[in-house]
Scaffold this active site. Structure first.
Site, PDB file in Angstrom:
ATOM      1  N   LYS A 113       0.981  -1.205  -0.184  1.00  0.00           N
ATOM      2  CA  LYS A 113      -0.175  -0.397  -0.096  1.00  0.00           C
ATOM      3  C   LYS A 113       0.721   1.756  -0.048  1.00  0.00           C
ATOM      4  O   LYS A 113       0.498   2.736  -0.476  1.00  0.00           O
ATOM      5  CB  LYS A 113      -0.644  -0.476   1.304  1.00  0.00           C
ATOM      6  CG  LYS A 113      -2.116  -0.909   1.203  1.00  0.00           C
ATOM      7  CD  LYS A 113      -2.515  -1.252   1.339  1.00  0.00           C
ATOM      8  CE  LYS A 113      -4.399  -2.286   1.317  1.00  0.00           C
ATOM      9  NZ  LYS A 113      -3.944  -3.162   1.359  1.00  0.00           N
TER      10      LYS A 113
HETATM   11  C1  LIG Z   1      -4.372  -4.575   0.820  1.00  0.00           C
HETATM   12  C2  LIG Z   1      -4.118  -5.463   0.947  1.00  0.00           C
HETATM   13  C3  LIG Z   1      -3.804  -6.612  -0.281  1.00  0.00           C
HETATM   14  C4  LIG Z   1      -5.439  -6.347  -1.055  1.00  0.00           C
HETATM   15  O1  LIG Z   1      -4.914  -5.511  -1.978  1.00  0.00           O
HETATM   16  P1  LIG Z   1      -6.778  -5.141  -3.009  1.00  0.00           P
HETATM   17  O2  LIG Z   1      -6.163  -3.862  -3.246  1.00  0.00           O
HETATM   18  O3  LIG Z   1      -7.514  -4.979  -1.338  1.00  0.00           O
HETATM   19  O4  LIG Z   1      -7.043  -6.332  -3.360  1.00  0.00           O
HETATM   20  C5  LIG Z   1      -3.313  -8.069  -0.331  1.00  0.00           C
HETATM   21  N1  LIG Z   1      -2.220  -7.849   0.602  1.00  0.00           N
HETATM   22  C6  LIG Z   1      -1.970  -6.508   2.274  1.00  0.00           C
HETATM   23  C7  LIG Z   1      -0.900  -7.157   2.147  1.00  0.00           C
HETATM   24  C8  LIG Z   1      -2.422  -5.839   1.543  1.00  0.00           C
HETATM   25  O5  LIG Z   1      -2.344  -5.190   2.644  1.00  0.00           O
END
Ligand SMILES: *Cc1c(COP(=O)(O)O)cnc(C)c1O
Length: 470
Positions: A113
Site C-alpha cells: 500500500k
Molecule cells: C490491502 C492488501 C491486500 C489486498 O489488496 P486489494 O487492493 O484490496 O485487493 C493484499 N495483501 C496485503 C498485504 C494488503 O495490505
C-alpha cells in the site's frame, strides 16, 4: 483526460477534481473516459526508464491539470531508493525459471500500500497547497491501510490524520508502527471496541454533513483513483524486468481483497501491456473467486466474513470491483446500476448472463482460493525449496499462481507484504521468527503516542474539533 462515473455521470471532472474525493455523487466509481493505448515503439522506449520516470510517463497520460515539471518533481521525490530500499524500487526476485516475486513491500510500512499511498501524500500536499486548503483525513484501520496512510501523510502541510483502531486488537508490530509516530499532524485514537465500531464512528461522522464540511473531513480509501493509477506503474516495471522484448507475454498473480491491486493490472492490460492472465487469489473470504468461477457476485454478511491469517484480504465485498464490471459490460452504466444499486443493495448479489460471463476470458482473468493450511504449506515449501521467506498474503498469491502456470509464460507473483508483519504464522510454519529490516529492530520499545476513547462518535468529533486549529 476527463473522468466519468461507473453509474452514468458524464465525463466532466479532471484528475485534481477527483483526487480529494471519494465516490462520485451518483454513488459510482470514477474512471478515465478512455484508456490510452501504448504502441510498441513507446513500450520499447519505456524499458530503459528509471521507476520514477516510468511513473511520470504513465501518470501524465491521465493527469493533465498538473504542470509536467511539477508532476515529474512529485514522482521523483516519491520513488527514491531511500524510501523503497533499492534502485529498482520494485525488484523481481526469481524463485525458479519462469516464476518470480515482484517486491512491492519495501516501503516504510512493509506492505504494497506504500507504493500508492506515498505518492498520494505528495499529491495531496501539492494540491492543497495550490488551493490554500486543508484536509482532515478520518479513517478506521485494522492494520495495513492506516499505517500506510500515516507514513504517507506525516509532516505534510495542510493534512491531519485521525486514525481509529480497535484498542489492543492489532498485532504488536502493527500497533507499534502507528503509535510510535511523533508527528504533530498524526492522531492515533484507540477505540474500546472492535474494528466495526471504529468503522461505524467514521460513517456517523461522515454522515454528519455539517461537521464534515466545517472540519473538512476526507478519506484515503482504496477506491481513490489516484491510488489505483499509481499501482499501474509496477505492472509495467515488472513486465520489463521479466522480458527482453515486447513480443513476450507474462501473467501476474495478485493476492486480492478490495480488488484495487488487480484492477490496476486490468488497466495496464487495457493500455496494451502484454499480460496473458491476471490471476486473482483470495483466502477463505472468496467473494471474488466465486465470481470468476460462476458469474455470481455475492456480498458476504458480517458473520460470514472470516478472520484469517491473511487479514488484509478479509473482505465481505470488493470495493473496487465495480470498475472492472463496468468495462466488462462494455461501459453500460445502466446495466452496472441495475447490478450494483438494485441487485446488490436489494438481494445482496447479482448474476451475469451467460453471454456476459463468457466475456471474462477476453479480459484474462482467472482465480483461485487458499486456506490457512495452504498458506502454512506454501510458506514452508518456499523456504525449503527457494530459501525465500514470504508472508501470508503473498503465500495466497503463490499458491493460486502455481495452479495457473503455462509453459513459456513467465508468472509474476506480487509480494504484497513482508513476513515481519505476520510473525505468528511464520513461527507456525517455520518454527522461527521472521527477518526484520534493520531500521525496525526494537520498534515495540519506542515511546507511543495515542489517545484511548470509548466507542462514541460524539467523543471522537469533539477530539477532532479540539485538534483542528480553525
Ligand atoms: C490491502 C492488501 C491486500 C489486498 O489488496 P486489494 O487492493 O484490496 O485487493 C493484499 N495483501 C496485503 C498485504 C494488503 O495490505
Amino acid at each position: 483526460m476527463k473522468y466519468l462515473s461507473t453509474r452514468g455521470e458524464p465525463a466532466t471532472s479532471r484528475f485534481c477534481d477527483i483526487l480529494l474525493e471519494g465516490l462520485a455523487p451518483d454513488g459510482g466509481l470514477y474512471l478515465p473516459e478512455r484508456y490510452p493505448r501504448i504502441d510498441a515503439a513507446t513500450l520499447s522506449q519505456w524499458r530503459t526508464l528509471s521507476y520514477a520516470d516510468l511513473a511520470f510517463e504513465i501518470l501524465s497520460l491521465y493527469i493533465d491539470d498538473i504542470p509536467a515539471g511539477d508532476l515529474r518533481a512529485l514522482v521523483r521525490k516519491t520513488y527514491t531508493p531511500a524510501v523503497f530500499g533499492t534502485l529498482e524500487i520494485v525488484p523481481l526476485k526469481p524463485l525458479r525459471e519462469g516464476l518470480s516475486l515482484e517486491a512491492l513491500s519495501n516501503g516504510p510500512t512493509l506492505a504494497f500500500k506504500d507504493m500508492a499511498m506515498q505518492l498520494l501524500g505528495n499529491l495531496f500536499e501539492y494540491e492543497l497547497g495550490r488551493r490554500g486548503a486543508e484536509l482532515n483525513i478520518l479513517g478506521a484501520t485494522s492494520g495495513d491501510t492506516g499505517s500506510a496512510a500515516e507514513y504517507a501523510m506525516r509532516g505534510k502541510r495542510g493534512v491531519r490524520v485521525f486514525m481509529l483502531s480497535p484498542n489492543g486488537r492489532m498485532s504488536a508490530f502493527q500497533q507499534a508502527q502507528m503509535f510510535s509516530l511523533q508527528d504533530a499532524n498524526i492522531h492515533n485514537i484507540a477505540i474500546d471496541g472492535v474494528f466495526d465500531d471504529c468503522q461505524d464512528i467514521v460513517k456517523a461522522t461522515s454522515n454528519d454533513l455539517e461537521f464534515k464540511r466545517s472540519y473538512k473531513i476526507g478519506t484515503v480509501n482504496s477506491i481513490n483513483w489516484a491510488r489505483l493509477l499509481a499501482q499501474v506503474v509496477y505492472y509495467f516495471a515488472g513486465y520489463f524486468q521479466a522480458t527482453r522484448s515486447n513480443d513476450e507475454r507474462v501473467s501476474f498473480a495478485v493476492p486480492s481483497g478490495n480488488f484495487g491491486n488487480i484492477c490496476a493490472g486490468h488497466v495496464a492490460r487495457m493500455m496494451g501491456l502484454p499480460i496473458k492472465r491476471l490471476v486473482a487469489a483470495t483466502n477463505e473470504n472468496d467473494v471474488l473467486d466465486e465470481f470468476f468461477r460462476t458469474g455470481t457476485y455475492r456480498v458476504r454478511k458480517g458473520a460470514e466474513t472470516y478472520e484469517t491469517s491473511s487479514p488484509s484480504m478479509d473482505i465481505s465485498k470488493a470495493s473496487n470491483f465495480e470498475r472492472f464490471v463496468f468495462d466488462l459490460l462494455g461501459r453500460d452504466a445502466g446495466r452496472v446500476k441495475q447490478l450494483f444499486r438494485h441487485d446488490v443493495e436489494q438481494k445482496g448479489s447479482f448474476t451475469l448472463t451467460p453471454q456476459e460471463f463468457a466475456r471474462i476470458a477476453d479480459y484474462g482473468f482467472v482465480s483461485g482460493r487458499s486456506t490457512h493450511a495452504d498458506r502454512v504449506a506454501t510458506i514452508r515449501d518456499t523456504w525449503r525449496r527457494f530459501d525465500t521467506m514470504i508472508d501470508t498474503h503473498t503465500a495466497d498469491g503463490l499458491k493460486v499462481a502455481l495452479e495457473h502456470l503455462e509453459p513459456g509464460v513467465p508468472m509474476i507473483v506480487l509480494e504484497t507484504a513482508l513476513p515481519a508483519k505476520f510473525a505468528e504464522t511464520i513461527v507456525e510454519a517455520l518454527g522461527r521468527q521472521p527477518e526484520r529490516p534493520a531500521g525496525l529492530v526494537g520498534l515495540e520499545q519506542l515511546p507511543k503516542r495515542f489517545e484511548t476513547m470509548p466507542a462514541d462518535a460524539a467523543r471522537v468529533k469533539r477530539y477532532i474539533a479540539e485538534h483542528c486549529a480553525a
